[in-house]
Write an enzyme that holds these catalytic residues in place. Structure first.
Site, PDB file in Angstrom:
ATOM      1  N   ILE A  16       0.808  -1.220   0.000  1.00 32.47           N
ATOM      2  CA  ILE A  16       0.000   0.000   0.000  1.00 32.47           C
ATOM      3  C   ILE A  16       0.842   1.270   0.000  1.00 32.47           C
ATOM      4  O   ILE A  16       0.307   2.380  -0.084  1.00 32.47           O
ATOM      5  CB  ILE A  16      -0.969   0.030   1.204  1.00 32.47           C
ATOM      6  CG1 ILE A  16      -0.204  -0.117   2.524  1.00 32.47           C
ATOM      7  CG2 ILE A  16      -2.021  -1.054   1.068  1.00 32.47           C
ATOM      8  CD1 ILE A  16      -1.101  -0.021   3.755  1.00 32.47           C
ATOM      9  N   GLY A  17       2.159   1.126   0.091  1.00 35.30           N
ATOM     10  CA  GLY A  17       3.010   2.311   0.084  1.00 35.30           C
ATOM     11  C   GLY A  17       4.473   1.933  -0.005  1.00 35.30           C
ATOM     12  O   GLY A  17       4.856   0.793   0.251  1.00 35.30           O
ATOM     13  N   ARG A  18       5.276   2.911  -0.378  1.00 31.52           N
ATOM     14  CA  ARG A  18       6.716   2.668  -0.521  1.00 31.52           C
ATOM     15  C   ARG A  18       7.462   3.944  -0.160  1.00 31.52           C
ATOM     16  O   ARG A  18       7.050   5.045  -0.527  1.00 31.52           O
ATOM     17  CB  ARG A  18       7.028   2.241  -1.957  1.00 31.52           C
ATOM     18  CG  ARG A  18       8.458   1.808  -2.201  1.00 31.52           C
ATOM     19  CD  ARG A  18       8.610   1.207  -3.584  1.00 31.52           C
ATOM     20  NE  ARG A  18       8.010  -0.122  -3.653  1.00 31.52           N
ATOM     21  CZ  ARG A  18       8.693  -1.243  -3.438  1.00 31.52           C
ATOM     22  NH1 ARG A  18       9.985  -1.195  -3.139  1.00 31.52           N
ATOM     23  NH2 ARG A  18       8.088  -2.415  -3.527  1.00 31.52           N
ATOM     24  N   GLY A  19       8.561   3.798   0.582  1.00 26.94           N
ATOM     25  CA  GLY A  19       9.354   4.949   0.986  1.00 26.94           C
ATOM     26  C   GLY A  19      10.822   4.756   0.670  1.00 26.94           C
ATOM     27  O   GLY A  19      11.202   3.828  -0.057  1.00 26.94           O
ATOM     28  N   ARG A  20      11.655   5.636   1.242  1.00 25.06           N
ATOM     29  CA  ARG A  20      13.095   5.582   0.955  1.00 25.06           C
ATOM     30  C   ARG A  20      13.731   4.286   1.428  1.00 25.06           C
ATOM     31  O   ARG A  20      14.667   3.781   0.811  1.00 25.06           O
ATOM     32  CB  ARG A  20      13.812   6.750   1.645  1.00 25.06           C
ATOM     33  CG  ARG A  20      13.652   8.091   0.972  1.00 25.06           C
ATOM     34  CD  ARG A  20      14.632   9.082   1.563  1.00 25.06           C
ATOM     35  NE  ARG A  20      14.466   9.239   3.003  1.00 25.06           N
ATOM     36  CZ  ARG A  20      15.410   9.698   3.819  1.00 25.06           C
ATOM     37  NH1 ARG A  20      16.603  10.012   3.335  1.00 25.06           N
ATOM     38  NH2 ARG A  20      15.174   9.841   5.110  1.00 25.06           N
ATOM     39  N   PHE A  21      13.238   3.751   2.547  1.00 27.15           N
ATOM     40  CA  PHE A  21      13.923   2.629   3.180  1.00 27.15           C
ATOM     41  C   PHE A  21      13.119   1.332   3.197  1.00 27.15           C
ATOM     42  O   PHE A  21      13.545   0.353   3.806  1.00 27.15           O
ATOM     43  CB  PHE A  21      14.314   3.001   4.612  1.00 27.15           C
ATOM     44  CG  PHE A  21      15.128   4.260   4.704  1.00 27.15           C
ATOM     45  CD1 PHE A  21      16.330   4.367   4.029  1.00 27.15           C
ATOM     46  CD2 PHE A  21      14.687   5.332   5.444  1.00 27.15           C
ATOM     47  CE1 PHE A  21      17.088   5.523   4.100  1.00 27.15           C
ATOM     48  CE2 PHE A  21      15.430   6.497   5.527  1.00 27.15           C
ATOM     49  CZ  PHE A  21      16.634   6.594   4.849  1.00 27.15           C
ATOM     50  N   GLY A  22      11.967   1.311   2.551  1.00 25.14           N
ATOM     51  CA  GLY A  22      11.205   0.071   2.567  1.00 25.14           C
ATOM     52  C   GLY A  22       9.793   0.247   2.058  1.00 25.14           C
ATOM     53  O   GLY A  22       9.479   1.222   1.371  1.00 25.14           O
ATOM     54  N   LYS A  39       5.029  -2.118   8.323  1.00 25.56           N
ATOM     55  CA  LYS A  39       6.080  -1.221   7.836  1.00 25.56           C
ATOM     56  C   LYS A  39       7.392  -1.996   7.843  1.00 25.56           C
ATOM     57  O   LYS A  39       7.928  -2.313   8.904  1.00 25.56           O
ATOM     58  CB  LYS A  39       6.158   0.011   8.740  1.00 25.56           C
ATOM     59  CG  LYS A  39       7.071   1.113   8.268  1.00 25.56           C
ATOM     60  CD  LYS A  39       6.944   2.318   9.200  1.00 25.56           C
ATOM     61  CE  LYS A  39       7.785   3.486   8.741  1.00 25.56           C
ATOM     62  NZ  LYS A  39       7.630   4.663   9.651  1.00 25.56           N
ATOM     63  N   ASP A 133       7.932  17.087  14.706  1.00 26.28           N
ATOM     64  CA  ASP A 133       7.678  17.223  13.267  1.00 26.28           C
ATOM     65  C   ASP A 133       6.180  17.144  12.973  1.00 26.28           C
ATOM     66  O   ASP A 133       5.740  16.413  12.081  1.00 26.28           O
ATOM     67  CB  ASP A 133       8.441  16.156  12.483  1.00 26.28           C
ATOM     68  CG  ASP A 133       8.575  16.507  10.997  1.00 26.28           C
ATOM     69  OD1 ASP A 133       8.402  17.700  10.655  1.00 26.28           O
ATOM     70  OD2 ASP A 133       8.848  15.606  10.192  1.00 26.28           O
TER      71      ASP A 133
END
Length: 209
Positions: A16-22, A39, A133
């Protein structure tokens, strides 16, 4: 792919999602008949010490703060030399940022979101945690409509001194004392939340030139 430990409890569904590290995937727990988000982080991609510290920090903070209706909750985790997998709340595929872009954002809606945001922050601050943040991109919604504060990688404990330091945060949302290099406390989250409220009502951050 789920670790063998987590495979005993959860079934891997779709990404369902993808980021810089996984990647983030939906998983299903047959025992509770509930869906969660997994995650999965590839620790081999974390060459920056700050990224490694953030990785180690987030599950500890989430465990301390769980459960709370306005905090993304952690339920399970697995860690090896190369991988970290966190089982967390499954949230809807949009953030408060997306909500702000919708034409029907109104003062009553903004007030309702703000109330939930402040309840979540008050819970963090009772445990001496400063998020550092707070911004629309880090504010999620579960499938019951509850607002959820997430992404605790930048958070810190105030400790016995009661203050923290370090330039952490996102431009336009970070408090002045952080930018000026002064020691600060949980009030920096309140400033950031105020900016979020302003953006919900005005559509742009304050002091934008």
């Amino acid at each position: 792919m789920l670790s063998e430990t987590l495979k005993n409890k959860y079934q891997l569904c779709e990404e369902i999602g993808r980021g810089r590290f996984g990647v983030i995937s939906r998983v299903f727990c047959p025992l509770t008949e509930s869906s969660f988000a997994c995650k999965s982080i590839d620790k081999r991609l974390l060459s920056d010490p700050i990224d490694r510290e953030s990785l180690e920090n987030e599950p500890k903070v989430m465990t301390l703060l769980s459960p709370h209706s306005n905090i993304v909750q952690i339920y399970d985790m697995f860690e090896s030399d190369d991988t970290l997998q966190l089982i967390i709340d499954l949230c809807q595929p949009f953030t408060l940022y997306d909500k702000i872009l919708e034409p029907d954002m109104s003062e009553p809606k903004a007030a309702a979101y703000m109330q939930q945001l402040m309840l979540g922050l008050a819970h963090c601050h009772r445990f001496g945690i400063v998020h550092r943040d707070i911004k629309p991109d880090n504010i999620f919604f579960d499938f019951r409509g509850n607002l959820k504060i997430g992404d605790f990688g930048s958070s810190t404990w105030l400790g016995e001194v009661g203050t923290a330091d370090g330039l952490v945060g996102t431009p336009y949302y970070v408090a002045p004392e952080v930018v000026m290099g002064r020691a600060y406390n949980e009030k920096v989250d309140v400033w950031s939340a105020g900016v979020v409220l302003y953006v919900m009502l005005a559509g742009v951050p304050p002091f934008l030139r």
